[in-house]
Design a protein around this motif. Structure first.
Motif, short mmCIF file in Angstrom:
data_model
loop_
_atom_site.label_atom_id
_atom_site.label_comp_id
_atom_site.label_asym_id
_atom_site.label_seq_id
_atom_site.Cartn_x
_atom_site.Cartn_y
_atom_site.Cartn_z
N TRP A 172 0.83 -1.21 0.00
CA TRP A 172 0.00 0.00 0.00
C TRP A 172 0.87 1.26 0.00
O TRP A 172 0.38 2.35 -0.29
N SER A 211 2.75 2.24 -2.10
CA SER A 211 2.81 2.85 -3.43
C SER A 211 1.65 3.80 -3.67
O SER A 211 1.63 4.53 -4.66
N ASP A 212 0.66 3.78 -2.81
CA ASP A 212 -0.53 4.61 -3.01
C ASP A 212 -0.66 5.50 -1.77
O ASP A 212 -1.14 5.06 -0.73
N LEU A 265 -2.51 7.86 -0.51
CA LEU A 265 -3.77 7.99 0.24
C LEU A 265 -4.05 6.71 1.01
O LEU A 265 -4.32 6.71 2.22
N LEU A 266 -3.98 5.60 0.30
CA LEU A 266 -4.31 4.32 0.94
C LEU A 266 -3.29 3.97 2.02
O LEU A 266 -3.65 3.45 3.09
N MET A 322 -4.06 5.76 5.17
CA MET A 322 -5.28 5.27 5.82
C MET A 322 -5.02 3.93 6.51
O MET A 322 -5.49 3.69 7.62
N LEU A 323 -4.29 3.05 5.83
CA LEU A 323 -4.07 1.73 6.41
C LEU A 323 -3.19 1.83 7.66
O LEU A 323 -3.45 1.18 8.67
N GLN A 378 -2.89 4.41 9.64
CA GLN A 378 -3.70 4.97 10.73
C GLN A 378 -4.71 3.96 11.22
O GLN A 378 -5.03 3.91 12.41
#
Lengths: 444, 368
Positions: free
Chosen positions: B169, B171-172, B174-175, B178-179, B181
């Motif tokens: 994740w 590489s992304d 935003l994701l 989120m992950l 957090q």
């Protein structure tokens, strides 16, 4: 990373690849998608025996007159709840199995544009029939016909309260304590056609609401078929009404039909629709060029929705890397397509519900949000992983070689790093979980 | 208490808690906080009289479905606001919610909300913000990382799966954020599965869960949650009974779960606008500008309804139809931000509510 057009076709325009679809799309991705609109698979078994809306609506009319709150609650918790579950399972099943999934996405897009929602409890059992009757048959026709079908559909008339809206000076209002309700008039202008910045004011809202008075339902006993659209002249506010500077002379049901026809062709409507389309198919923040081009096509083709869809396929912007975040509905449907599931059941519905996007339960007539910021939170990120793991656990026995499955089904969606992680997973279930929870799979 | 000073740090509590409840749809202020002392109420809303109300100060009352709120009033822990609105003066839900949540004076499509900007000013405590529900409302979106929680019955995935996903994740952006957090959030919300209530017990269940979370020593301190269903174009009386009863039970559950930290807590209940003074033709009311709001909690110096009452007659209204707002909801936001949460005047008027001008006198809404 830039995926091939075949992969993008299945993910962004379709509902996610089923095994074999990327191969089928490879030689001509655009043509593959266009064929979905030309020759959509019939919803078939999924939608047989769900029944026409007028039967369902009449059940509601029976408890509204005489008005009985206990009977309304009984209807909502009993037959309507059953109907909602059958409709929602059917709809989700079509999305999971359809071989023409661009058409399914196109149906969903327009269904959301013209949202009716079970957040108003009596609508839950009716929303499916609205989509089957008012949306699905018209999505590749003209916008004006779709708009007419939507605004006169009994479920929309009930949802936005027009069924009981009486012209203040109409004979029906004089005989009862009824009066005007401007809900439908407002949302037609703000959401369905011009858009909130489309240049109308409160007087226009009231005018359209007045023209729509009398657009209501037939009743069993009095009319040939109860629960179908009927124009009640006695509830209609007579006289001429002015909308956006144009005066519509008295003309019964045709007065509002004429107004809707003009709204459907208004440049602000073209812009409003184009903006939503670009946001759905291009990016959360589409540039003006994309929106402007779609708006021009809308106006030049007199709102020909098939031409509009094809114009989307001709835009370079729509084939850029996958940056839209899948909504929960997208995610659930695409996971189940990827593992080759043959339909939906109550468990699938529960999962969509848990992830926050149950069918026809949008928070308001504006429909579901369509940008990443509304759909990802730290908690939701974890739940996406939970869901991927749950799907993987069920699918593992049917997938002999997860690495092979990931590449053959999803094409070149994954980066080398992800493929390595899939191949090094500690179990087939974990490998499939990684593929379905990978960041590449969260985007469309 | 005097007006908050202009120094860098205003007054505030040591460990204050705020729960913001946004009632989506436009709450009917004439039912939510009925002005029973206005002689014109009976003629515009005759059904309100028969429905029964719980008297407050003689002029305003509460719906009879809200006994807990009435008890808080008796204890001086509830304040009302009437004929109030944001600066927005039109009738679109979506633009009105944008103004309410962005804290700006116009709907400008703002990408972030005033509570998030407040959290971002205290980076050390930013992770103490939480939005409840499956999405993040605009008011909580923005530069500060905030947590989120919604009831879930999905089996929780094996933690080693998350370990393996984290580098992918990455590489992304935003994701990845989120992950990461989401995993950290387990410390704040872990073990809380929650339950969805029925149609008449949505807030009752969620506010019970929120109370448990906010009571935890490491739990969230600034929480935002939505309450849906307030857009009552028809059968207003029926739905108001349902929703205010659910809210009242939620308040009772929240207070009970918060226990001793109730005294550090403020609950702010707002909606994007109100509804027309006159009922419409279908037993409801259409979108109208002025409405009502409530502030309650152990930290509130209540027992008062703040209103510069404009009257209900046609000539008193906006466009002959809507209750005329005579005060700005942002005064309430600013009061809570400054005098409960401890933000300075400069932080409030420059960053959190840009362009906001403090009034000459303040409401003295909080206990010292």
């Amino acid at each position: 990373m830039r995926s091939s057009k075949a992969t993008i076709a299945t993910v962004r325009f379709g509902m996610g690849a089923r095994p074999g679809e990327v191969d089928a799309a490879r030689s001509d991705p655009r043509g593959w998608l266009a064929s979905h609109l030309e020759d959509p698979a019939p919803p078939g078994d999924n939608q047989d025996n769900l029944g026409p809306s007028h039967v369902l609506v009449q059940q509601l009319l029976d408890v509204l007159r005489p008005y009985s709150i206990p009977k309304i609650i009984e209807l909502i918790r009993g037959p309507y709840r059953e109907q909602y579950l059958r409709e929602a399972i059917a709809r989700t099943g079509i999305a999971i199995t359809s071989p023409t999934s661009f058409h399914e996405r196109w149906v969903r897009f327009w269904s959301d544009h013209f949202t009716v929602t079970g957040k108003k409890p009596v609508i839950g059992g009716l929303a499916g029939s609205f989509e089957r009757e008012a949306i699905r048959p018209h999505v590749t026709g003209r916008f004006v016909d779709l708009l007419h079908a939507v605004v006169r559909h009994p479920v929309m008339l009930l949802y936005l309260d027009n069924a009981r809206s009486f012209g203040p000076n109409s004979p029906a209002a004089r005989l009862s304590d009824g009066g005007l309700n401007e809900n439908l008039g407002r949302e037609v202008l703000e959401l369905h056609t011009l858009g909130v910045d489309g240049g109308y004011d409160q007087n226009d809202v009231r005018s359209l609401a007045l023209m729509l008075t009398g657009w209501s339902l037939g009743r069993k006993g009095r009319d040939p078929v109860g629960g179908e659209f009927k124009f009640h002249q006695s509830a209609h506010e007579g006289g001429a009404h002015t909308l956006l500077g144009k005066t519509y002379p008295e003309g019964g049901v045709e007065q509002a039909e004429d107004a809707l026809r003009d709204l459907a062709r208004h440049p602000a409507t073209a812009r409003n629709v184009a903006r939503e389309l670009a946001r759905h198919f291009v990016s959360d923040t589409p540039d003006e060029a994309a929106t402007g081009r779609l708006a021009r096509v809308f106006l030049e083709t007199d709102g020909d929705l098939k031409q509009l869809a094809l114009a989307l396929l001709d835009m370079d912007a729509a084939w850029q890397p996958l940056t839209k975040l899948k909504t929960p509905d997208d995610l659930v449907v695409s996971c189940l397509r990827a593992v080759g599931t043959n339909g939906a059941d109550g468990g699938v519905l529960t999962a969509i519900n848990e992830l926050g996007q149950p069918p026809w339960m949008a928070p308001s007539p504006k429909g579901w949000p369509d940008t990443a910021s509304a759909w990802i939170t730290p908690d939701r990120a974890m739940r996406r992983v939970d869901f991927a793991a749950a799907v993987a656990a069920r699918a593992a026995p049917t997938i002999a070689d997860p690495s092979l499955w990931a590449v053959s089904t999803m094409g070149d969606l994954y980066r080398a790093e992800t493929l390595t992680a899939i191949s090094r997973a500690e179990s087939p279930t974990q490998a499939i979980s990684l593929a379905l929870a990978a960041p590449e799979f969260q985007r469309r | 208490m005097v007006a908050a000073s202009g120094t860098a740090q205003a007054m505030g509590r040591a460990d204050p808690r705020l729960l913001l409840i946004i009632q989506r749809g436009g709450t009917d202020g004439l039912t939510f906080l009925p002005p029973v002392g206005d002689p014109d109420l009976v003629s515009v809303r005759p059904d309100l009289e028969s429905a029964g109300t719980l008297p407050l100060d003689g002029f305003f009352a509460l719906p009879s479905t809200m006994p807990t709120a009435a008890e808080l009033w008796q204890r001086g822990e509830l304040a009302g606001f009437h004929a109030i609105s944001t600066p927005y003066r039109d009738r679109s839900h979506f633009d009105a919610q944008n103004v309410l949540e962005s804290g700006l004076s116009r709907p400008e499509g703002a990408a972030n909300g005033w509570l998030n900007r407040a959290l971002a000013l205290r980076p050390d405590s930013a992770s103490r913000g939480l939005s409840v529900g499956t999405g993040t409302p605009l008011v909580m979106r923005g530069p500060a990382a905030v947590g989120s929680w919604a009831p879930s019955q999905l089996p929780v995935a094996d933690p080693t799966l998350v370990d393996r996903l984290m580098p992918l994740w990455g590489s992304d952006p935003l994701l990845a954020t989120m992950l990461a957090q989401g995993r950290d959030l387990q410390a704040m919300t872990g073990g809380m599965t929650g339950k969805r209530g029925g149609i008449a017990a949505v807030m009752a269940g969620l506010m019970d869960n929120v109370g448990q979370l906010m009571a935890r020593p490491g739990g969230p301190r600034i929480v935002a949650m939505d309450s849906g269903g307030w857009d009552m174009h028809a059968n207003l009386r029926f739905y108001m009974n349902l929703l205010t009863g659910d809210l009242d039970q939620g308040i009772a559950n929240l207070r009970s779960q918060l226990g001793s930290v109730w005294s550090d807590t403020v609950v702010l209940i707002v909606s994007e606008f109100g509804r027309t003074v006159d009922p419409n033709g279908t037993g409801g009311a259409d979108h109208g500008i002025g409405g009502a709001a409530m502030v309650l909690g152990g930290a509130v110096r209540g027992g008062r309804v703040f209103a510069d009452w404009p009257g209900l007659r046609a000539a008193d209204r906006i466009d002959n139809r809507d209750l005329r707002p005579t005060q700005d909801l942002r005064h309430v936001f600013a009061d809570i931000l400054g005098n409960h949460l401890g933000y300075s005047r400069a932080e409030i008027s420059e960053t959190i509510l840009p362009g906001y001008v403090f009034p000459a006198t303040r409401t003295e809404l909080f206990r010292s």
